[in-house]
Design a protein around this motif. Structure first.
Motif, PDB file in Angstrom:
ATOM      1  N   HIS A 168       0.849  -1.188   0.000  1.00 14.53           N
ATOM      2  CA  HIS A 168       0.000   0.000   0.000  1.00 14.53           C
ATOM      3  C   HIS A 168       0.886   1.239   0.000  1.00 14.53           C
ATOM      4  O   HIS A 168       1.796   1.348   0.840  1.00 14.53           O
ATOM      5  CB  HIS A 168      -0.915   0.014   1.227  1.00 14.53           C
ATOM      6  CG  HIS A 168      -1.734  -1.228   1.382  1.00 14.53           C
ATOM      7  ND1 HIS A 168      -3.013  -1.346   0.875  1.00 14.53           N
ATOM      8  CD2 HIS A 168      -1.448  -2.415   1.967  1.00 14.53           C
ATOM      9  CE1 HIS A 168      -3.484  -2.540   1.157  1.00 14.53           C
ATOM     10  NE2 HIS A 168      -2.566  -3.216   1.822  1.00 14.53           N
ATOM     11  N   ILE A 170       0.829   5.636  -0.294  1.00 18.86           N
ATOM     12  CA  ILE A 170       0.082   6.888  -0.351  1.00 18.86           C
ATOM     13  C   ILE A 170       1.062   8.050  -0.433  1.00 18.86           C
ATOM     14  O   ILE A 170       2.219   7.948  -0.011  1.00 18.86           O
ATOM     15  CB  ILE A 170      -0.869   7.076   0.858  1.00 18.86           C
ATOM     16  CG1 ILE A 170      -0.084   7.108   2.167  1.00 18.86           C
ATOM     17  CG2 ILE A 170      -1.934   6.006   0.897  1.00 18.86           C
ATOM     18  CD1 ILE A 170      -0.937   7.464   3.366  1.00 18.86           C
ATOM     19  N   TYR A 183      -3.669   7.149  -3.337  1.00 20.76           N
ATOM     20  CA  TYR A 183      -3.456   5.813  -2.788  1.00 20.76           C
ATOM     21  C   TYR A 183      -3.393   4.792  -3.914  1.00 20.76           C
ATOM     22  O   TYR A 183      -4.279   4.736  -4.763  1.00 20.76           O
ATOM     23  CB  TYR A 183      -4.601   5.478  -1.825  1.00 20.76           C
ATOM     24  CG  TYR A 183      -4.695   4.033  -1.375  1.00 20.76           C
ATOM     25  CD1 TYR A 183      -3.570   3.289  -1.055  1.00 20.76           C
ATOM     26  CD2 TYR A 183      -5.940   3.412  -1.250  1.00 20.76           C
ATOM     27  CE1 TYR A 183      -3.666   1.979  -0.635  1.00 20.76           C
ATOM     28  CE2 TYR A 183      -6.058   2.104  -0.828  1.00 20.76           C
ATOM     29  CZ  TYR A 183      -4.915   1.385  -0.524  1.00 20.76           C
ATOM     30  OH  TYR A 183      -5.006   0.083  -0.112  1.00 20.76           O
ATOM     31  N   ARG A 185      -2.319   0.463  -4.667  1.00 24.55           N
ATOM     32  CA  ARG A 185      -2.109  -0.835  -4.031  1.00 24.55           C
ATOM     33  C   ARG A 185      -1.611  -1.832  -5.063  1.00 24.55           C
ATOM     34  O   ARG A 185      -2.071  -1.852  -6.205  1.00 24.55           O
ATOM     35  CB  ARG A 185      -3.410  -1.337  -3.410  1.00 24.55           C
ATOM     36  CG  ARG A 185      -3.286  -2.696  -2.707  1.00 24.55           C
ATOM     37  CD  ARG A 185      -4.631  -3.128  -2.149  1.00 24.55           C
ATOM     38  NE  ARG A 185      -5.587  -3.406  -3.220  1.00 24.55           N
ATOM     39  CZ  ARG A 185      -6.903  -3.459  -3.053  1.00 24.55           C
ATOM     40  NH1 ARG A 185      -7.425  -3.223  -1.861  1.00 24.55           N
ATOM     41  NH2 ARG A 185      -7.695  -3.731  -4.061  1.00 24.55           N
ATOM     42  N   LEU A 201      -9.886   7.667  -2.563  1.00 22.92           N
ATOM     43  CA  LEU A 201     -10.095   7.884  -1.143  1.00 22.92           C
ATOM     44  C   LEU A 201     -11.230   8.877  -0.936  1.00 22.92           C
ATOM     45  O   LEU A 201     -11.460   9.750  -1.794  1.00 22.92           O
ATOM     46  CB  LEU A 201      -8.815   8.438  -0.491  1.00 22.92           C
ATOM     47  CG  LEU A 201      -7.623   7.491  -0.481  1.00 22.92           C
ATOM     48  CD1 LEU A 201      -6.391   8.208   0.010  1.00 22.92           C
ATOM     49  CD2 LEU A 201      -7.897   6.268   0.394  1.00 22.92           C
TER      50      LEU A 201
END
Length: 203
Positions: A168, A170, A183, A185, A201
């Protein structure tokens, strides 16, 4: 500059750099303190900005960034592994950044793979790049991947590996109205396996 971590046995590990260039490693365990010097840095020629550490399979991994005083905008990232006084040293990469910025973040998964985000910063651009270390090949990825948008100014990356080894990331992306938190992933399973996917988000 310094960093610290608490391992699975609740042992505290600290690595810190002194003004004389000594890089020290301290272990606190059951009211016992073990202090040792693990490197000597060239403080006359270089400026050192950041240290990060990980404990992987009872081995200390130390990451640090520095620049030469003559050309302070070119950062070098190094990786040192300490295991019973046996050292492995890796020159990860060089990149453009600015003084006193938090230029990189690291984390590891359950297999010992190490993941790293770094932030290139100059007067005209600021991007987030991703690279990783393969412990089976003892090698860093030769061609880092830019995961932020090329036309955007992006800063202050953060990185987390969850219990299923998903990655992850950010960071802040500058816009006309200020900054927006971005963000992405990378999953280890499913249709998007090993792909960076951007997730929205809440505003």
């Amino acid at each position: 500059i310094y960093d610290y971590i608490v391992d699975k046995s609740d042992i505290i590990h600290i690595v810190y750099l002194q003004k004389n260039g000594d890089l020290n490693y301290v272990i606190f365990s059951d009211n016992e303190k073990i202090d040792s010097k693990i490197a000597k840095f060239d403080m006359k020629s270089n400026d050192y900005y950041q240290i990060s550490i990980l404990i992987i399979d009872d081995r200390l991994h130390t990451f640090y960034s520095y620049s030469n005083k003559i050309n302070s905008s070119i950062y070098t990232l190094h990786h040192i592994v300490i295991d019973k006084k046996v050292q492995e040293k890796y020159n990860i990469l060089r990149f453009v950044s600015k003084r006193n910025s938090r230029s990189f973040v690291v984390d590891n998964d359950s297999s010992g793979n190490i993941y790293l985000f770094y932030n290139t910063i100059s007067e005209n651009f600021s991007y987030i790049f991703y690279t990783y270390f393969n412990p089976y090949k003892s090698q860093w990825l030769q061609n880092p991947v830019m995961i932020s948008k090329a036309e955007k100014v992006c800063v202050y990356p953060s990185l987390l590996i969850d219990s299923e080894n998903n990655i992850h990331g950010i960071w802040w992306e500058k816009s006309s109205n200020g900054f927006t938190l971005k963000y992405k992933r990378m999953s280890q399973t499913g249709k998007d396996m090993y792909k960076w996917v951007e997730l929205n988000l809440p505003n």
